[in-house]
Motif scaffolding. Structure first.
Motif, short mmCIF file in Angstrom:
data_model
loop_
_atom_site.label_atom_id
_atom_site.label_comp_id
_atom_site.label_asym_id
_atom_site.label_seq_id
_atom_site.Cartn_x
_atom_site.Cartn_y
_atom_site.Cartn_z
N TRP A 231 1.99 -0.31 4.83
CA TRP A 231 3.08 -1.27 4.55
C TRP A 231 2.50 -2.67 4.66
O TRP A 231 2.92 -3.40 3.70
N ASP A 232 1.73 -3.08 5.67
CA ASP A 232 1.11 -4.30 5.81
C ASP A 232 0.28 -4.70 4.61
O ASP A 232 0.53 -5.82 4.13
N SER B 83 1.66 4.67 6.73
CA SER B 83 1.44 3.89 8.10
C SER B 83 1.81 2.59 7.85
O SER B 83 2.01 2.00 6.82
N ASP B 84 1.90 1.98 9.27
CA ASP B 84 2.07 0.61 9.23
C ASP B 84 1.13 -0.24 8.61
O ASP B 84 1.62 -1.23 7.94
N GLU B 85 -0.06 0.31 8.73
CA GLU B 85 -1.02 -0.77 8.18
C GLU B 85 -0.97 -0.81 6.52
O GLU B 85 -1.25 -1.73 5.77
#
Length: 105
Positions: free
Chosen positions: A26-27, A22-24
């Motif tokens: 990767w962040d 998810s983007d989260e």
């Protein structure tokens, strides 16, 4: 024909974890690379700035740090590598401005 289909399915399944991130996630990964690299470089750099590759390579988190060399007036850069599985961090050697030019916003 079945052999080719099986191979294709195996390749897709092997690649699917990369698509599932998810983007989260990767962040969070980028924040981990940033924190560990800045901490590791702290003895060498004052006012360090960092540019983190948001995904890294298959095995490593990657970043470039730049700042004033401690105890000197020179601006230097380091390449930072974090092993994704072990979470360990290593810095490359000091790179001076005549070797590489880095501008981190």
């Amino acid at each position: 024909m079945h052999r080719l289909s099986g191979l294709t399915i195996a390749v897709l399944l092997a690649a699917s974890p990369a698509f599932a991130s998810s983007d989260e996630a990767w962040d969070e990964f980028a924040k981990e690379v940033e924190a560990k690299c800045l901490n590791t470089a702290a003895p060498n750099l004052e006012n360090a700035k960092i540019a983190v590759d948001p995904f890294g390579s298959e095995r490593f988190g990657l970043a470039i740090l730049t700042g004033k060399a401690k105890g000197a007036d020179a601006i230097v850069s380091y390449i930072c590598v974090m092993d994704k599985q072990a979470g360990t961090v290593e810095l490359g050697s000091e790179l001076t401005a005549d070797v590489v030019g880095v501008t981190v916003p």
